[in-house]
Design a protein around this motif. Structure first.
Motif, PDB file in Angstrom:
ATOM      1  N   UNK A   4       0.852  -1.194   0.000  1.00  0.00           N
ATOM      2  CA  UNK A   4       0.000   0.000   0.000  1.00  0.00           C
ATOM      3  C   UNK A   4       0.889   1.246   0.000  1.00  0.00           C
ATOM      4  N   UNK A   5       0.691   2.097  -0.997  1.00  0.00           N
ATOM      5  CA  UNK A   5       1.366   3.413  -0.986  1.00  0.00           C
ATOM      6  C   UNK A   5       0.654   4.310   0.026  1.00  0.00           C
ATOM      7  N   UNK A   6       1.425   4.991   0.837  1.00  0.00           N
ATOM      8  CA  UNK A   6       0.839   5.881   1.844  1.00  0.00           C
ATOM      9  C   UNK A   6       1.528   7.243   1.760  1.00  0.00           C
ATOM     10  N   UNK A  34       0.742  -5.497   6.644  1.00  0.00           N
ATOM     11  CA  UNK A  34       0.883  -5.109   5.243  1.00  0.00           C
ATOM     12  C   UNK A  34       2.171  -4.314   5.051  1.00  0.00           C
ATOM     13  N   UNK A  35       2.594  -4.199   3.785  1.00  0.00           N
ATOM     14  CA  UNK A  35       3.783  -3.403   3.476  1.00  0.00           C
ATOM     15  C   UNK A  35       3.337  -1.998   3.108  1.00  0.00           C
ATOM     16  N   UNK A  36       3.706  -1.045   3.955  1.00  0.00           N
ATOM     17  CA  UNK A  36       3.345   0.358   3.698  1.00  0.00           C
ATOM     18  C   UNK A  36       4.533   1.050   3.043  1.00  0.00           C
ATOM     19  N   UNK A  37       4.296   1.698   1.912  1.00  0.00           N
ATOM     20  CA  UNK A  37       5.370   2.334   1.138  1.00  0.00           C
ATOM     21  C   UNK A  37       5.163   3.846   1.200  1.00  0.00           C
ATOM     22  N   UNK A  38       5.990   4.555   2.000  1.00  0.00           N
ATOM     23  CA  UNK A  38       5.800   6.012   2.124  1.00  0.00           C
ATOM     24  C   UNK A  38       6.269   6.757   0.893  1.00  0.00           C
ATOM     25  N   UNK A  39       5.436   7.670   0.431  1.00  0.00           N
ATOM     26  CA  UNK A  39       5.765   8.480  -0.752  1.00  0.00           C
ATOM     27  C   UNK A  39       5.290   9.905  -0.504  1.00  0.00           C
ATOM     28  N   UNK A  81       3.543   7.488  -9.181  1.00  0.00           N
ATOM     29  CA  UNK A  81       2.983   6.389  -9.983  1.00  0.00           C
ATOM     30  C   UNK A  81       4.067   5.361 -10.311  1.00  0.00           C
ATOM     31  N   UNK A  82       5.269   5.846 -10.587  1.00  0.00           N
ATOM     32  CA  UNK A  82       6.382   4.927 -10.854  1.00  0.00           C
ATOM     33  C   UNK A  82       6.643   4.037  -9.630  1.00  0.00           C
ATOM     34  N   UNK A  83       6.635   4.639  -8.452  1.00  0.00           N
ATOM     35  CA  UNK A  83       6.832   3.860  -7.221  1.00  0.00           C
ATOM     36  C   UNK A  83       5.716   2.829  -7.052  1.00  0.00           C
ATOM     37  N   UNK A  84       4.506   3.216  -7.392  1.00  0.00           N
ATOM     38  CA  UNK A  84       3.382   2.284  -7.284  1.00  0.00           C
ATOM     39  C   UNK A  84       3.558   1.105  -8.236  1.00  0.00           C
ATOM     40  N   UNK A  85       3.969   1.405  -9.453  1.00  0.00           N
ATOM     41  CA  UNK A  85       4.122   0.325 -10.434  1.00  0.00           C
ATOM     42  C   UNK A  85       5.272  -0.603 -10.063  1.00  0.00           C
ATOM     43  N   UNK A  91      -3.462  -0.163  -4.235  1.00  0.00           N
ATOM     44  CA  UNK A  91      -4.187   0.541  -3.175  1.00  0.00           C
ATOM     45  C   UNK A  91      -3.284   1.631  -2.591  1.00  0.00           C
ATOM     46  N   UNK A  92      -3.862   2.795  -2.363  1.00  0.00           N
ATOM     47  CA  UNK A  92      -3.105   3.895  -1.760  1.00  0.00           C
ATOM     48  C   UNK A  92      -3.963   4.570  -0.696  1.00  0.00           C
ATOM     49  N   UNK A  93      -3.286   5.078   0.333  1.00  0.00           N
ATOM     50  CA  UNK A  93      -3.958   5.917   1.330  1.00  0.00           C
ATOM     51  C   UNK A  93      -3.257   7.261   1.307  1.00  0.00           C
TER      52      UNK A  93
END
Ligand code: SF4
Length: 151
Positions: A4-6, A34-39, A81-85, A91-93
Motif C-alpha cells: 500500500x502506498x501511503x 501489510x507493506x506500507x510504502x511512504x511516498x 505512480x512509478x513507485x506504485x508500479x 491501493x493507496x492511502x
C-alpha cells in the motif's frame, strides 16, 4: 498481505510544507500485516521542505507567493505512480485535501480554507491508472477493502 502506498506525512515523515508530519497511528499500525510504502509526491517532484503552501487553481498549482509550481506537482505525481508500479501497488492511502494527495475534496485556490470537489494531482493520476485511493478519513472502508481483497 497488501503493498500500500501511503502519503509519507501520514506515517510521520516531516515532509509537509511547514516541515512537519501528521502521523496517523491507526494507519501506521497496518504495517504489522501489510507493506506500507511512504511516498511524498511534492518532495519527489523536487520541491523543498519547508515550502510555501500551494493550491490548485484553474488546473494549475499556484503557491502562496504566486509561483506556478504545476510542473513540480506533475513530476511528483509521475514519480509516485512509478513507485506504485515498481511495487505492484493497487491501493493507496493519501492525505485528504492536499493539492497532491487529496481525493474528492481539495482547497479552492484562494488560501481561505474553503474546499471544493476535486482531486490532487497524484490522487487523480492514481485513479486514472486504476489504483484505489482512500484517505485517512476512510480507514474503516480501507480495512473492509483489504480484508476482502487479501483474505
Ligand atoms: Fe503529505 Fe502528500 Fe503533501 Fe507530501 S505531498 S506532504 S505526502 S500530503
Amino acid at each position: 498481505m497488501a503493498n500500500i502506498i501511503v502519503s509519507a506525512c501520514l506515517l510521520g515523515f516531516d515532509c509537509r510544507y511547514k516541515g512537519d508530519g501528521c502521523l496517523c497511528e491507526r494507519l501506521a499500525a497496518l504495517a504489522e500485516k501489510h507493506t506500507l510504502i511512504p511516498v511524498c509526491p511534492e518532495q519527489l517532484g523536487g520541491l523543498p521542505t519547508p515550502r510555501d503552501p500551494a493550491e490548485i487553481c484553474g488546473g494549475k498549482v499556484i503557491d502562496s507567493a504566486g509561483r506556478d509550481v504545476t510542473e513540480k506537482f506533475s513530476a511528483g505525481a509521475q514519480a509516485a505512480l512509478k513507485a506504485a508500479r515498481l511495487n505492484r501497488v493497487t491501493t493507496a492511502v493519501l492525505k485528504a485535501r492536499s493539492p497532491s494527495c487529496g481525493r474528492g475534496l481539495i482547497y479552492d485556490g484562494t488560501f481561505t480554507g474553503r474546499k471544493i470537489p476535486g482531486d490532487g494531482f497524484t490522487a487523480k493520476l492514481f485513479l486514472e491508472n486504476e489504483i484505489n485511493v482512500f484517505t485517512e478519513d476512510e480507514l474503516d472502508e480501507l480495512e473492509n477493502y483489504i480484508i476482502n481483497q487479501y483474505k
